[in-house]
Motif scaffolding. Structure first.
Motif, PDB file in Angstrom:
ATOM      1  N   PHE A  68     -18.577 -67.004  10.589  1.00  0.00           N
ATOM      2  CA  PHE A  68     -17.567 -67.777   9.871  1.00  0.00           C
ATOM      3  C   PHE A  68     -16.273 -66.985   9.768  1.00  0.00           C
ATOM      4  N   ASP A  69     -16.377 -65.698   9.379  1.00  0.00           N
ATOM      5  CA  ASP A  69     -15.182 -64.866   9.249  1.00  0.00           C
ATOM      6  C   ASP A  69     -14.444 -64.748  10.579  1.00  0.00           C
ATOM      7  N   ASN A  70     -15.197 -64.582  11.663  1.00  0.00           N
ATOM      8  CA  ASN A  70     -14.583 -64.492  12.985  1.00  0.00           C
ATOM      9  C   ASN A  70     -13.886 -65.804  13.346  1.00  0.00           C
ATOM     10  N   SER A  71     -14.541 -66.918  13.069  1.00  0.00           N
ATOM     11  CA  SER A  71     -13.940 -68.227  13.341  1.00  0.00           C
ATOM     12  C   SER A  71     -12.680 -68.428  12.517  1.00  0.00           C
ATOM     13  N   GLU A  72     -12.730 -68.013  11.264  1.00  0.00           N
ATOM     14  CA  GLU A  72     -11.567 -68.165  10.386  1.00  0.00           C
ATOM     15  C   GLU A  72     -10.395 -67.316  10.878  1.00  0.00           C
ATOM     16  N   GLU A  73     -10.668 -66.090  11.328  1.00  0.00           N
ATOM     17  CA  GLU A  73      -9.611 -65.231  11.880  1.00  0.00           C
ATOM     18  C   GLU A  73      -8.993 -65.873  13.118  1.00  0.00           C
ATOM     19  N   THR A  74      -9.830 -66.441  13.968  1.00  0.00           N
ATOM     20  CA  THR A  74      -9.342 -67.115  15.176  1.00  0.00           C
ATOM     21  C   THR A  74      -8.477 -68.311  14.797  1.00  0.00           C
ATOM     22  N   ARG A  75      -8.927 -69.088  13.821  1.00  0.00           N
ATOM     23  CA  ARG A  75      -8.145 -70.243  13.362  1.00  0.00           C
ATOM     24  C   ARG A  75      -6.785 -69.806  12.839  1.00  0.00           C
ATOM     25  N   GLN A  76      -6.743 -68.702  12.088  1.00  0.00           N
ATOM     26  CA  GLN A  76      -5.479 -68.214  11.544  1.00  0.00           C
ATOM     27  C   GLN A  76      -4.516 -67.810  12.662  1.00  0.00           C
ATOM     28  N   ARG A  77      -5.042 -67.138  13.688  1.00  0.00           N
ATOM     29  CA  ARG A  77      -4.184 -66.738  14.818  1.00  0.00           C
ATOM     30  C   ARG A  77      -3.636 -67.969  15.531  1.00  0.00           C
ATOM     31  N   ILE A  78      -4.477 -68.967  15.731  1.00  0.00           N
ATOM     32  CA  ILE A  78      -4.028 -70.200  16.397  1.00  0.00           C
ATOM     33  C   ILE A  78      -2.955 -70.882  15.558  1.00  0.00           C
ATOM     34  N   ARG A 115       0.365 -69.123  16.016  1.00  0.00           N
ATOM     35  CA  ARG A 115       0.954 -69.300  17.342  1.00  0.00           C
ATOM     36  C   ARG A 115       1.335 -70.746  17.634  1.00  0.00           C
ATOM     37  N   THR A 116       0.616 -71.675  17.019  1.00  0.00           N
ATOM     38  CA  THR A 116       0.813 -73.100  17.319  1.00  0.00           C
ATOM     39  C   THR A 116       0.908 -73.880  16.009  1.00  0.00           C
ATOM     40  N   PRO A 117       2.112 -74.013  15.447  1.00  0.00           N
ATOM     41  CA  PRO A 117       2.248 -74.715  14.162  1.00  0.00           C
ATOM     42  C   PRO A 117       1.691 -76.145  14.169  1.00  0.00           C
ATOM     43  N   ALA A 118       1.742 -76.815  15.291  1.00  0.00           N
ATOM     44  CA  ALA A 118       1.218 -78.185  15.354  1.00  0.00           C
ATOM     45  C   ALA A 118      -0.298 -78.211  15.148  1.00  0.00           C
ATOM     46  N   ALA A 119      -0.962 -77.081  15.408  1.00  0.00           N
ATOM     47  CA  ALA A 119      -2.413 -77.030  15.231  1.00  0.00           C
ATOM     48  C   ALA A 119      -2.787 -77.301  13.780  1.00  0.00           C
ATOM     49  N   ARG A 120      -2.020 -76.786  12.829  1.00  0.00           N
ATOM     50  CA  ARG A 120      -2.319 -77.019  11.412  1.00  0.00           C
ATOM     51  C   ARG A 120      -2.184 -78.497  11.066  1.00  0.00           C
ATOM     52  N   ALA A 121      -1.184 -79.161  11.617  1.00  0.00           N
ATOM     53  CA  ALA A 121      -1.011 -80.590  11.346  1.00  0.00           C
ATOM     54  C   ALA A 121      -2.199 -81.385  11.892  1.00  0.00           C
ATOM     55  N   ILE A 122      -2.657 -81.023  13.067  1.00  0.00           N
ATOM     56  CA  ILE A 122      -3.817 -81.695  13.660  1.00  0.00           C
ATOM     57  C   ILE A 122      -5.057 -81.416  12.822  1.00  0.00           C
TER      58      ILE A 122
END
Length: 117
Positions: free
Chosen positions: A21-31, A34-41
């Protein structure tokens, strides 16, 4: 306690799940960075999941409750349902407060309620 004991296996499984989970969360934060539209999606998907969960719960009750018309519950069954309803109310109140305040952390009291403590 041996390494193969149920307690150790459970603890190991929990630690592995937490690390994943922590690894996935870190990956999500990096994305997100780098990609602000990712948060909107992500927001749209989470919003739809939340609203869909509410609708699914209501629909399930709409199907189940009428079918139980002629059934009688034991005192234990009634108490179990009452406790479950209390959890549902607690979770619904928490959701409502979270949406109003914009604070979405899982507090200790709710965690205990949902775990049945």
């Amino acid at each position: 306690m041996s390494l193969g004991s149920p307690v150790n296996r459970h603890t190991t499984r929990m630690l592995v799940n937490r690390a994943q989970f922590d690894n996935s969360e870190e990956t999500r934060q990096r994305i997100r960075q780098r990609t602000p539209a990712a948060r909107a999606i992500e927001h749209t998907a989470e919003y739809l999941d939340l609203v869909g969960s509410c609708h699914a719960f209501i629909a399930a009750l709409g199907r189940l409750v009428p079918r139980m018309r002629d059934q009688e519950f034991s005192a234990d069954e009634r108490e179990t349902v009452r406790r479950a309803i209390g959890k549902v109310r607690g979770a619904a109140d928490w959701l409502e407060a979270a949406v109003e305040a914009g604070e979405f952390s899982l507090d200790e009291q709710l965690t205990q309620l949902l775990q049945g403590e």
